[in-house]
Design a protein around this motif. Structure first.
Motif, PDB file in Angstrom:
ATOM      1  N   VAL A  18       0.861  -1.191   0.000  1.00 20.82           N
ATOM      2  CA  VAL A  18       0.000   0.000   0.000  1.00 20.82           C
ATOM      3  C   VAL A  18       0.893   1.236   0.000  1.00 20.82           C
ATOM      4  O   VAL A  18       1.876   1.295   0.727  1.00 20.82           O
ATOM      5  CB  VAL A  18      -0.907   0.048   1.260  1.00 20.82           C
ATOM      6  CG1 VAL A  18      -1.760   1.327   1.259  1.00 20.82           C
ATOM      7  CG2 VAL A  18      -1.784  -1.168   1.370  1.00 20.82           C
ATOM      8  N   GLU A  19       0.554   2.206  -0.852  1.00 25.94           N
ATOM      9  CA  GLU A  19       1.299   3.460  -0.842  1.00 25.94           C
ATOM     10  C   GLU A  19       0.296   4.610  -0.924  1.00 25.94           C
ATOM     11  O   GLU A  19      -0.571   4.615  -1.795  1.00 25.94           O
ATOM     12  CB  GLU A  19       2.246   3.519  -2.045  1.00 25.94           C
ATOM     13  CG  GLU A  19       3.162   4.726  -2.013  1.00 25.94           C
ATOM     14  CD  GLU A  19       4.023   4.859  -3.279  1.00 25.94           C
ATOM     15  OE1 GLU A  19       4.851   5.776  -3.333  1.00 25.94           O
ATOM     16  OE2 GLU A  19       3.812   4.055  -4.218  1.00 25.94           O
ATOM     17  N   VAL A  20       0.409   5.540   0.022  1.00 26.50           N
ATOM     18  CA  VAL A  20      -0.477   6.708  -0.011  1.00 26.50           C
ATOM     19  C   VAL A  20       0.361   7.904  -0.463  1.00 26.50           C
ATOM     20  O   VAL A  20       1.387   8.214   0.137  1.00 26.50           O
ATOM     21  CB  VAL A  20      -1.094   6.977   1.380  1.00 26.50           C
ATOM     22  CG1 VAL A  20      -2.020   8.200   1.318  1.00 26.50           C
ATOM     23  CG2 VAL A  20      -1.861   5.758   1.876  1.00 26.50           C
ATOM     24  N   VAL A  21      -0.064   8.529  -1.565  1.00 27.91           N
ATOM     25  CA  VAL A  21       0.717   9.622  -2.156  1.00 27.91           C
ATOM     26  C   VAL A  21      -0.049  10.927  -1.988  1.00 27.91           C
ATOM     27  O   VAL A  21      -1.266  10.974  -2.195  1.00 27.91           O
ATOM     28  CB  VAL A  21       0.965   9.347  -3.659  1.00 27.91           C
ATOM     29  CG1 VAL A  21       1.878  10.411  -4.255  1.00 27.91           C
ATOM     30  CG2 VAL A  21       1.564   7.959  -3.866  1.00 27.91           C
ATOM     31  N   GLU A  22       0.700  11.973  -1.604  1.00 29.03           N
ATOM     32  CA  GLU A  22       0.080  13.294  -1.465  1.00 29.03           C
ATOM     33  C   GLU A  22      -0.491  13.733  -2.820  1.00 29.03           C
ATOM     34  O   GLU A  22      -0.010  13.267  -3.852  1.00 29.03           O
ATOM     35  CB  GLU A  22       1.145  14.302  -1.023  1.00 29.03           C
ATOM     36  CG  GLU A  22       1.729  14.049   0.361  1.00 29.03           C
ATOM     37  CD  GLU A  22       0.699  14.221   1.465  1.00 29.03           C
ATOM     38  OE1 GLU A  22      -0.114  15.169   1.353  1.00 29.03           O
ATOM     39  OE2 GLU A  22       0.685  13.419   2.400  1.00 29.03           O
TER      40      GLU A  22
END
Lengths: 397, 312
Positions: free
Chosen positions: B291-295
């Motif tokens: 999982v990667e949360v990107v601005e």
């Protein structure tokens, strides 16, 4: 046209020419192949075995007078026709037509009843010629004879009328005219018309190869145009500050020039190698020029419909061979089935072949090929117009 | 100051299909503008109309104040066009290619020789200028492709996907050159599949989708439209199509698209807080491995505006 546009055309044309020379297609397709093939065909099929060297001409003498007999006598005494010409008598036109169609006679002359009397009285007269495309020489001889007869009749008619005008009584005019030099049909068929009627197959194949290879030569330009479109260089040229049509016209001009060079070189080789004459150069050159124009327009029409360069090649090959066959560039038109002979005149090849037959076969002057030149140019104009519409749609221009 | 390029309400139709639908944007003098859009969005058709290769059915294009439709030759003199494909003659050297196109652009012979030397130097190919283009690597061909467009010192450079198929080193070199040209005052229209290239080179971006410009602004303006929306990249083993479908139903998820055989991209309001709900929603459709949360960024803005990823 502005100076910068002309310069751009020269840049595109120069680039195209260098490419054709670099890849070897220009010398091979424009010079080596047509000259070699024309020479080989000429050596194999031209020369003394030319079939139309014997001519049998039928005569239908419904007149029974002095004129038809004199014409035959004079013709048989002509040096050029000794051993070549034979006359065969037929009772009526139907019998003569049947003999011509059946190949018994190559052509026939029909003298109507009262012909000699009409000429004597200054009313003139009319001689019909029946011809067969299978015996071109007989047709040429028969037409030449009619030309001479026509000239004599006109002279005789003029003399009689002039005598009547001068007050010579009508019942004495015939004698008066004969006493003063218009005695009868002094038919002289020596010289050009008959000797030129021998259309050597070396000329036929030389011209045929020249006409056919014109399509192939222009085809290399069509291929190049499609290749440039596929590679994106055509769009790059069109994006330059020059009119959109510059690339198309510059490249086509090179195809046109190379095709003209090819035809002239084949013509020259035919003259030098076989000593064959294609006829009056003032008639031959405009005819070849018209053909190159038509071939360029037709090949460009084909290119405007092609999606790839390979497709353009295939289309060009197909068109060139079909036109060459139908137009008598490969097989002489008189050897084709009758229904195909009519079709030959939808091709520029057919018209060029007919024009060259007039020039080389009858020794006619440039005026004899005005109609073929006009028709071939017309074919080029129509094809060129349709091609331009296709080029605009296909993003060539 | 006259804008480098203004196009208004450009329309192009093929039969019943409208491939460019009322496209309009402008590029100021010295500005770098990026045109982003997925394949088939109408970018190349639009560019073809801008450079005068294609006649628009409606609308106008003005380059440096000159109407392309009215005076295409004068307008094209101001444009340096780099097509997407390598539009060069492989059997010629780079120098010969440059000489040919330079002469088509009307450069005098003497000036052309020195200018060829300059542009070869500019794209770093001075040493290989006399080699045939057919022997070049993909990157060298690309650089030569650009060099041709620079010969006549255009005011507006139009680059259509200039880095497709090149190695990373050449890509960096190309971007460095393009940035330098913009720095020297050249106006630029740049299309690319690579978002990071557009983000690096361009100050303003237009997003084109299905033939229409759906957004136009600076990167900051476009990203601001997302509000508090984050981009979430999920990697999972399993049925990604079914998982994406389930995720779309989660409250707060505005977009959910499959980006690969085991990856999904989401636009999520308050991404970090919603993660547990997202993982739960996938359920037995797959096992999440990353999982990667990107601005908020341009990629997220693009997804938000078009509902698709750039490489769709």
């Amino acid at each position: 046209m502005g100076k910068s546009t002309l310069r751009a055309l020269l840049v595109v044309g120069g680039h195209e020419l260098r490419s054709r020379l670099r890849d070897g297609t220009a010398p091979l397709i424009a010079l080596v192949a047509p000259i070699l093939l024309a020479t080989l065909f000429g050596l194999a099929l031209g020369g003394d075995d030319d079939p139309p060297l014997k001519a049998t001409i039928g005569v239908v003498d419904l007149d029974g007078g002095e004129f038809p007999a004199s014409v035959q006598r004079e013709a048989l005494n002509t040096d050029e026709l000794k051993g070549v010409l034979t006359f065969r008598q037929y009772p009526d036109e139907a019998a003569a037509r049947s003999a011509v169609d059946g190949g018994e006679s190559g052509a026939a002359l029909v003298f109507p009843a009262g012909f000699s009397e009409g000429v004597g009285a200054g009313r003139g007269g009319q001689v019909s010629v029946l011809e067969s495309p299978e015996s071109p020489l007989a047709g040429v001889v028969a037409r030449s004879m009619v030309d001479r007869i026509s000239a004599l009749v006109q002279a005789r008619t003029l003399a009689v009328r002039a005598s009547l005008e001068a007050g010579v009584p009508a019942d004495r005019v015939q004698l008066f005219v004969e006493e003063n030099g218009a005695a009868g049909p002094a038919l002289s068929l020596v010289g050009d018309p008959v000797s030129g009627g021998k259309v050597d197959l070396a000329v036929h194949y030389g011209a045929g190869m020249a006409v056919m290879f014109a399509f192939f030569v222009v085809g290399t330009t069509a291929r190049s145009l499609l290749t440039e479109r596929q590679n994106g260089t055509l769009d790059r040229m069109r994006a330059a500050p020059i009119p959109l049509w510059t690339a198309l016209v510059g490249k086509s001009a090179v195809g046109f020039g190379l095709a003209l060079l090819s035809m002239c070189a084949t013509w020259l080789s035919s003259v030098l190698i076989f000593g064959a004459s294609w006829g009056d150069p003032l008639g031959v050159f405009p005819l070849l020029l018209a053909h190159v124009f038509a071939a360029t327009a037709i090949v460009m029409l084909v290119a405007s419909r092609a999606k790839t360069d390979a497709q353009a090649d295939g289309y060009t090959l197909g068109v060139a061979f079909v036109f060459a066959f139908l137009g008598g560039s490969i097989v002489p038109a008189y050897n084709l089935p009758e229904w195909l002979r009519g079709v030959s005149l939808i091709t520029p090849n057919g018209w060029v072949s007919a024009g060259l037959s007039e020039l080389a076969g009858t020794g006619a002057g440039p005026s004899a090929v005005l109609v073929p030149i006009a028709v071939v140019t017309g074919i080029g104009l129509v094809a060129g117009t349709v091609a331009l519409l296709g080029f605009r749609k296909g993003r060539f221009a | 100051m006259t804008p480098a390029l203004v196009c208004e309400r450009l329309v192009k139709r093929y039969g019943d299909k409208t491939v460019v639908d009322r496209v309009g944007f402008h590029i100021d003098e010295g500005e770098a503008y990026g045109l982003l859009g997925p394949n088939g969005a109408g970018k190349t058709t639009t560019i073809s109309m801008l450079v005068g290769l294609l006649r628009p059915d409606e609308g106008t294009v003005r380059v440096g104040g000159i109407d392309v439709g009215e005076d295409p030759v004068a307008a094209k003199r101001l444009i340096g066009y780099v097509p997407q494909e390598i539009a060069l003659y492989p059997e010629l050297t780079a120098r010969e290619n440059l000489r040919y196109f330079g002469r088509l652009y009307g450069l005098p012979r003497r000036e052309l020789t020195s200018r060829i030397g300059e542009v070869l130097d500019l794209v770093g190919l001075t040493d290989r200028g006399d080699d045939k283009v057919g022997t070049y690597s993909g990157g060298m061909k690309r650089r030569t492709n650009i060099a041709v467009a620079l010969l006549h010192r255009p005011r507006l450079l139009i680059l259509d996907e200039p880095t497709v198929g090149v190695d990373p080193q050449s890509r960096v070199a190309i971007l460095d050159r393009v940035e330098a040209l913009v720095g020297e005052g050249m106006s630029l229209l740049y299309t690319s599949h690579y978002m990071e290239e557009v983000e690096r080179v361009c100050t303003r971006v237009g997003i084109i989708d299905r033939g229409r410009v759906v957004a136009d602004g600076t990167k900051r303006e476009l990203v601001a439209e997302l509000g508090g929306t984050d981009r979430v990249e999920l990697t999972l083993d399993g049925d990604v199509t079914a998982a994406a479908e389930k995720l779309r139903a989660v409250e707060g998820v505005s977009e959910s698209v499959v980006t690969g055989s085991s990856s999904i991209r989401l636009l999520v309001a308050g991404g970090r807080h919603l993660l547990p709900a997202l993982l739960a929603a996938i359920g037995d459709a797959g096992a999440v491995t990353g999982v990667e949360v990107v601005e908020p960024d341009l990629e997220a803005a693009f997804l938000h505006l078009t509902g698709s990823t750039l490489r769709d």
